[in-house]
Motif scaffolding. Structure first.
Motif, short mmCIF file in Angstrom:
data_model
loop_
_atom_site.label_atom_id
_atom_site.label_comp_id
_atom_site.label_asym_id
_atom_site.label_seq_id
_atom_site.Cartn_x
_atom_site.Cartn_y
_atom_site.Cartn_z
N THR A 37 0.86 -1.19 0.00
CA THR A 37 0.00 0.00 0.00
C THR A 37 0.89 1.24 0.00
O THR A 37 2.02 1.20 0.49
CB THR A 37 -0.93 0.03 1.23
OG1 THR A 37 -1.88 1.10 1.10
CG2 THR A 37 -0.16 0.21 2.53
N CYS A 38 0.42 2.31 -0.57
CA CYS A 38 1.20 3.55 -0.59
C CYS A 38 1.30 4.10 0.83
O CYS A 38 0.28 4.26 1.52
CB CYS A 38 0.54 4.58 -1.50
SG CYS A 38 1.43 6.17 -1.57
N PHE A 40 2.93 7.10 1.49
CA PHE A 40 3.37 8.49 1.35
C PHE A 40 2.94 9.26 2.60
O PHE A 40 1.77 9.26 3.00
CB PHE A 40 2.73 9.13 0.12
CG PHE A 40 3.17 10.54 -0.13
CD1 PHE A 40 4.29 10.81 -0.90
CD2 PHE A 40 2.47 11.61 0.41
CE1 PHE A 40 4.71 12.12 -1.12
CE2 PHE A 40 2.86 12.91 0.18
CZ PHE A 40 3.99 13.17 -0.58
N CYS A 44 7.09 6.62 4.28
CA CYS A 44 7.80 6.63 3.01
C CYS A 44 9.10 7.42 3.17
O CYS A 44 9.09 8.54 3.69
CB CYS A 44 6.94 7.25 1.91
SG CYS A 44 7.81 7.45 0.32
N GLY A 55 8.63 11.77 -1.46
CA GLY A 55 8.25 10.46 -1.97
C GLY A 55 8.90 10.16 -3.31
O GLY A 55 10.11 10.31 -3.47
N CYS A 199 9.65 1.59 -2.66
CA CYS A 199 8.58 1.03 -1.84
C CYS A 199 8.13 -0.38 -2.19
O CYS A 199 7.81 -1.17 -1.31
CB CYS A 199 7.37 1.96 -1.85
SG CYS A 199 6.53 2.09 -3.47
N SER A 200 8.08 -0.72 -3.48
CA SER A 200 7.37 -1.95 -3.84
C SER A 200 8.01 -3.20 -3.27
O SER A 200 7.33 -4.19 -3.00
CB SER A 200 7.26 -2.07 -5.38
OG SER A 200 8.49 -2.43 -5.96
N ALA A 205 6.25 -1.05 3.28
CA ALA A 205 5.07 -0.68 2.50
C ALA A 205 4.10 -1.84 2.29
O ALA A 205 3.05 -1.66 1.68
CB ALA A 205 5.51 -0.13 1.14
#
Length: 255
Positions: A37-38, A40, A44, A55, A199-200, A205
């Motif tokens: 999930t983001c 930000f 982040c 970000g 992030c991925s 995250a």
């Protein structure tokens, strides 16, 4: 936990597009059923350690094509100072909004959003009276529309990546393969390996309550069409019920 390796076993599904017999989707079930999930503004670290609050907005956003730019331009015209911290940077001497004030070109002549103070011109810094984060995202919330309408394509798609490949079968027939998968570091090109954080593939995250195919339904429907998304969603639900630990994204805490 450090960022996971880019290469690991994944589960994929291929199916014909219900709306186009000449098109086949190839979708990464491991990514789409992950808990990413983001985050930000909620942990982040930003793609560059010198700008953690920005970000992935530090480089500006490249437009996918002219239609993408024109769509965004319509929403930019609706931004005022209450939404957009850097709006004055996009005005001419008479105080009129000008395209050249918020659109720039890179070294290869590709059009993109301008970078101001180390981030995309639409990035409102912390403490701004316009509110922290993307001005176009904030406008979407204010207008009660989804941000796929207001933001550049690359911004609302990330970190879902859609790719296209022409495939020839052994019998000489062809089809267009549409890939739907993870936009990891490699999606940024060679420079992606120089990002300080991403992030991925980070456990930080992978804290979403819903799987990516659920939390990003609007984005996926926009990329695939509703008929294809419905097929994908059914496959993802089945995958969640039957998958082995091998198919879990390694950044997922459950792995």
């Amino acid at each position: 936990m450090p960022e996971v390796d880019l290469v690991f076993p994944r589960a994929w599904i291929e199916f014909q597009d219900p709306a186009d017999a000449d098109q086949v989707f190839r979708c990464d079930l491991t990514w789409l059923t992950s808990s990413w999930t983001c985050i930000f503004g909620q942990g982040c670290q930003g793609i560059y350690e010198t700008a953690p609050d920005a970000g992935c907005c530090t480089l500006g956003a490249h437009f996918s094509d002219g239609d993408d730019e024109e769509r965004v331009a319509g929403w930019v015209a609706q931004l005022d100072d209450a939404h957009w911290h850097h709006r004055d940077q996009a005005l001419d001497r008479r105080g009129r909004l000008q395209r050249s004030g918020w659109v720039d070109t890179d070294d290869e002549g590709e059009r993109k959003t301008r970078v101001v103070d180390g981030a995309c011109i639409f990035h409102n810094p912390r403490g701004s009276a316009a509110g922290y984060g993307c001005a176009l995202h904030g406008l979407a919330l204010d207008r009660d529309v989804h941000f796929v309408e207001t933001k550049p394509d690359v911004c609302w798609q990330l970190p879902i990546r859609r790719t296209f490949r022409d495939v020839e079968r052994p019998d000489g027939t062809t089809y267009l393969e549409v890939g739907i998968g993870e936009y990891d570091r490699r999606g940024w090109g060679p420079g992606g390996h120089d990002l300080d954080w991403y992030c991925s593939g980070n456990t930080e995250a992978h804290t979403g309550v819903e799987a990516v195919f659920v939390s990003n339904e609007v984005e996926l429907v926009t990329l695939m069409g509703r008929p294809a998304y419905d097929v994908l969603a059914a496959a993802c639900e089945q995958h969640l019920r039957t998958r082995s630990a091998l198919a879990l994204h390694p950044a997922d805490p459950r792995a």
